[in-house]
Design a protein around this motif. Structure first.
Motif, PDB file in Angstrom:
ATOM      1  N   GLN A 100       0.834  -1.203   0.000  1.00 53.78           N
ATOM      2  CA  GLN A 100       0.000   0.000   0.000  1.00 53.78           C
ATOM      3  C   GLN A 100       0.869   1.255   0.000  1.00 53.78           C
ATOM      4  O   GLN A 100       0.569   2.226  -0.703  1.00 53.78           O
ATOM      5  CB  GLN A 100      -0.934   0.003   1.220  1.00 53.78           C
ATOM      6  CG  GLN A 100      -1.953   1.123   1.205  1.00 53.78           C
ATOM      7  CD  GLN A 100      -2.863   1.072  -0.008  1.00 53.78           C
ATOM      8  OE1 GLN A 100      -3.437   0.040  -0.316  1.00 53.78           O
ATOM      9  NE2 GLN A 100      -2.984   2.180  -0.716  1.00 53.78           N
ATOM     10  N   ARG A 101       1.958   1.229   0.774  1.00 51.51           N
ATOM     11  CA  ARG A 101       2.887   2.373   0.765  1.00 51.51           C
ATOM     12  C   ARG A 101       3.506   2.546  -0.620  1.00 51.51           C
ATOM     13  O   ARG A 101       3.678   3.671  -1.105  1.00 51.51           O
ATOM     14  CB  ARG A 101       3.980   2.186   1.824  1.00 51.51           C
ATOM     15  CG  ARG A 101       3.495   2.398   3.243  1.00 51.51           C
ATOM     16  CD  ARG A 101       4.643   2.497   4.240  1.00 51.51           C
ATOM     17  NE  ARG A 101       5.519   1.336   4.238  1.00 51.51           N
ATOM     18  CZ  ARG A 101       5.328   0.229   4.959  1.00 51.51           C
ATOM     19  NH1 ARG A 101       4.289   0.145   5.759  1.00 51.51           N
ATOM     20  NH2 ARG A 101       6.183  -0.774   4.891  1.00 51.51           N
ATOM     21  N   LYS A 102       3.816   1.440  -1.280  1.00 53.16           N
ATOM     22  CA  LYS A 102       4.385   1.499  -2.635  1.00 53.16           C
ATOM     23  C   LYS A 102       3.378   2.101  -3.611  1.00 53.16           C
ATOM     24  O   LYS A 102       3.730   2.932  -4.456  1.00 53.16           O
ATOM     25  CB  LYS A 102       4.786   0.080  -3.074  1.00 53.16           C
ATOM     26  CG  LYS A 102       5.426  -0.003  -4.422  1.00 53.16           C
ATOM     27  CD  LYS A 102       6.858   0.459  -4.381  1.00 53.16           C
ATOM     28  CE  LYS A 102       7.548   0.133  -5.691  1.00 53.16           C
ATOM     29  NZ  LYS A 102       8.887   0.691  -5.750  1.00 53.16           N
ATOM     30  N   VAL A 103       2.113   1.701  -3.494  1.00 55.86           N
ATOM     31  CA  VAL A 103       1.062   2.261  -4.356  1.00 55.86           C
ATOM     32  C   VAL A 103       0.938   3.758  -4.116  1.00 55.86           C
ATOM     33  O   VAL A 103       0.833   4.548  -5.068  1.00 55.86           O
ATOM     34  CB  VAL A 103      -0.290   1.543  -4.107  1.00 55.86           C
ATOM     35  CG1 VAL A 103      -1.447   2.311  -4.724  1.00 55.86           C
ATOM     36  CG2 VAL A 103      -0.256   0.129  -4.652  1.00 55.86           C
ATOM     37  N   ASP A 104       0.961   4.166  -2.842  1.00 53.47           N
ATOM     38  CA  ASP A 104       0.870   5.597  -2.520  1.00 53.47           C
ATOM     39  C   ASP A 104       2.043   6.370  -3.116  1.00 53.47           C
ATOM     40  O   ASP A 104       1.865   7.448  -3.697  1.00 53.47           O
ATOM     41  CB  ASP A 104       0.825   5.807  -1.000  1.00 53.47           C
ATOM     42  CG  ASP A 104      -0.461   5.279  -0.378  1.00 53.47           C
ATOM     43  OD1 ASP A 104      -1.447   5.063  -1.122  1.00 53.47           O
ATOM     44  OD2 ASP A 104      -0.472   5.061   0.853  1.00 53.47           O
ATOM     45  N   GLN A 105       3.238   5.801  -2.980  1.00 56.07           N
ATOM     46  CA  GLN A 105       4.430   6.458  -3.523  1.00 56.07           C
ATOM     47  C   GLN A 105       4.330   6.590  -5.042  1.00 56.07           C
ATOM     48  O   GLN A 105       4.588   7.657  -5.609  1.00 56.07           O
ATOM     49  CB  GLN A 105       5.689   5.671  -3.158  1.00 56.07           C
ATOM     50  CG  GLN A 105       6.954   6.228  -3.796  1.00 56.07           C
ATOM     51  CD  GLN A 105       8.069   5.187  -3.878  1.00 56.07           C
ATOM     52  OE1 GLN A 105       7.947   4.103  -3.324  1.00 56.07           O
ATOM     53  NE2 GLN A 105       9.132   5.527  -4.584  1.00 56.07           N
ATOM     54  N   LEU A 106       3.926   5.516  -5.715  1.00 57.57           N
ATOM     55  CA  LEU A 106       3.820   5.552  -7.172  1.00 57.57           C
ATOM     56  C   LEU A 106       2.708   6.499  -7.622  1.00 57.57           C
ATOM     57  O   LEU A 106       2.835   7.164  -8.663  1.00 57.57           O
ATOM     58  CB  LEU A 106       3.595   4.146  -7.723  1.00 57.57           C
ATOM     59  CG  LEU A 106       4.790   3.195  -7.594  1.00 57.57           C
ATOM     60  CD1 LEU A 106       4.396   1.781  -7.995  1.00 57.57           C
ATOM     61  CD2 LEU A 106       5.961   3.686  -8.431  1.00 57.57           C
ATOM     62  N   SER A 107       1.640   6.580  -6.848  1.00 58.50           N
ATOM     63  CA  SER A 107       0.558   7.517  -7.184  1.00 58.50           C
ATOM     64  C   SER A 107       1.046   8.960  -7.074  1.00 58.50           C
ATOM     65  O   SER A 107       0.740   9.797  -7.939  1.00 58.50           O
ATOM     66  CB  SER A 107      -0.639   7.313  -6.254  1.00 58.50           C
ATOM     67  OG  SER A 107      -1.204   6.046  -6.457  1.00 58.50           O
ATOM     68  N   ARG A 108       1.806   9.247  -6.003  1.00 57.45           N
ATOM     69  CA  ARG A 108       2.362  10.603  -5.864  1.00 57.45           C
ATOM     70  C   ARG A 108       3.322  10.905  -7.015  1.00 57.45           C
ATOM     71  O   ARG A 108       3.306  12.004  -7.582  1.00 57.45           O
ATOM     72  CB  ARG A 108       3.084  10.742  -4.524  1.00 57.45           C
ATOM     73  CG  ARG A 108       2.161  10.839  -3.326  1.00 57.45           C
ATOM     74  CD  ARG A 108       2.903  11.249  -2.060  1.00 57.45           C
ATOM     75  NE  ARG A 108       4.020  10.380  -1.728  1.00 57.45           N
ATOM     76  CZ  ARG A 108       3.926   9.264  -1.002  1.00 57.45           C
ATOM     77  NH1 ARG A 108       2.759   8.882  -0.521  1.00 57.45           N
ATOM     78  NH2 ARG A 108       4.999   8.543  -0.744  1.00 57.45           N
ATOM     79  N   GLU A 109       4.135   9.918  -7.368  1.00 61.49           N
ATOM     80  CA  GLU A 109       5.084  10.103  -8.470  1.00 61.49           C
ATOM     81  C   GLU A 109       4.345  10.352  -9.782  1.00 61.49           C
ATOM     82  O   GLU A 109       4.726  11.230 -10.568  1.00 61.49           O
ATOM     83  CB  GLU A 109       5.971   8.862  -8.584  1.00 61.49           C
ATOM     84  CG  GLU A 109       7.118   9.004  -9.561  1.00 61.49           C
ATOM     85  CD  GLU A 109       8.008   7.770  -9.567  1.00 61.49           C
ATOM     86  OE1 GLU A 109       8.564   7.473 -10.635  1.00 61.49           O
ATOM     87  OE2 GLU A 109       8.141   7.114  -8.517  1.00 61.49           O
ATOM     88  N   LEU A 110       3.274   9.618 -10.017  1.00 62.81           N
ATOM     89  CA  LEU A 110       2.481   9.799 -11.232  1.00 62.81           C
ATOM     90  C   LEU A 110       1.854  11.191 -11.268  1.00 62.81           C
ATOM     91  O   LEU A 110       1.870  11.862 -12.307  1.00 62.81           O
ATOM     92  CB  LEU A 110       1.391   8.724 -11.315  1.00 62.81           C
ATOM     93  CG  LEU A 110       0.461   8.793 -12.521  1.00 62.81           C
ATOM     94  CD1 LEU A 110       1.244   8.614 -13.825  1.00 62.81           C
ATOM     95  CD2 LEU A 110      -0.626   7.741 -12.402  1.00 62.81           C
ATOM     96  N   THR A 111       1.328  11.621 -10.136  1.00 70.24           N
ATOM     97  CA  THR A 111       0.730  12.964 -10.066  1.00 70.24           C
ATOM     98  C   THR A 111       1.779  14.033 -10.364  1.00 70.24           C
ATOM     99  O   THR A 111       1.521  14.985 -11.119  1.00 70.24           O
ATOM    100  CB  THR A 111       0.118  13.196  -8.670  1.00 70.24           C
ATOM    101  OG1 THR A 111      -0.856  12.186  -8.424  1.00 70.24           O
ATOM    102  CG2 THR A 111      -0.533  14.558  -8.570  1.00 70.24           C
TER     103      THR A 111
END
Length: 132
Positions: A100-111
């Motif tokens: 879940q932390r990885k998904v959050d990090q990748l979502s922030r990176e995508l944004t």
């Protein structure tokens, strides 16, 4: 007339105007007649009878001791299985949190990358996307 016993009906040759009628047997074809079936009730000697033991006999004590050992073994095995399951739940929960932390990090990176892409000048965006 031909009789098709496996269907339970009498067959009429083609071209004649006959009705199909049910045969007179009460049971489906191939099954034994009611008198041959036996019903299964009232048969003696086929079931197991429990042997009654005196509670003070050696055989009774031996059986109880064996049963107590088997019960303890079964309960210990169940406890171990339960502990293993709890351990697995903890491992999977930790992995789930990590993912879940990885998904959050990748979502922030995508944004962040989308925002950077939006800030590019229009000609560069068209060139990057292949539009003219």
């Amino acid at each position: 007339m031909q009789r098709l016993s496996f269907l339970g009906y009498q067959s009429v040759p083609s071209g004649s105007s006959g009705n199909l009628s049910s045969t007179s047997s009460d049971s489906p074809p191939g099954s034994p007649s009611p008198s041959e079936r036996g019903g299964g009730y009232g048969k003696t000697g086929s079931g197991k009878c429990k042997k009654t033991l005196d509670k003070h006999s050696d055989e009774y004590r031996l059986r109880r001791e064996r049963n107590n050992i088997a019960v303890r073994k079964s309960r210990d095995k169940a406890k171990i299985r339960n502990m293993e399951t709890q351990h697995k739940v903890l491992e999977l929960s930790a992995e789930n949190d990590r993912l879940q932390r990885k998904v959050d990090q990748l979502s922030r990176e995508l944004t962040t990358l989308r925002n950077l892409f939006k800030q590019l000048p229009e000609p560069l965006i068209n060139a990057a996307t292949g539009r003219c």
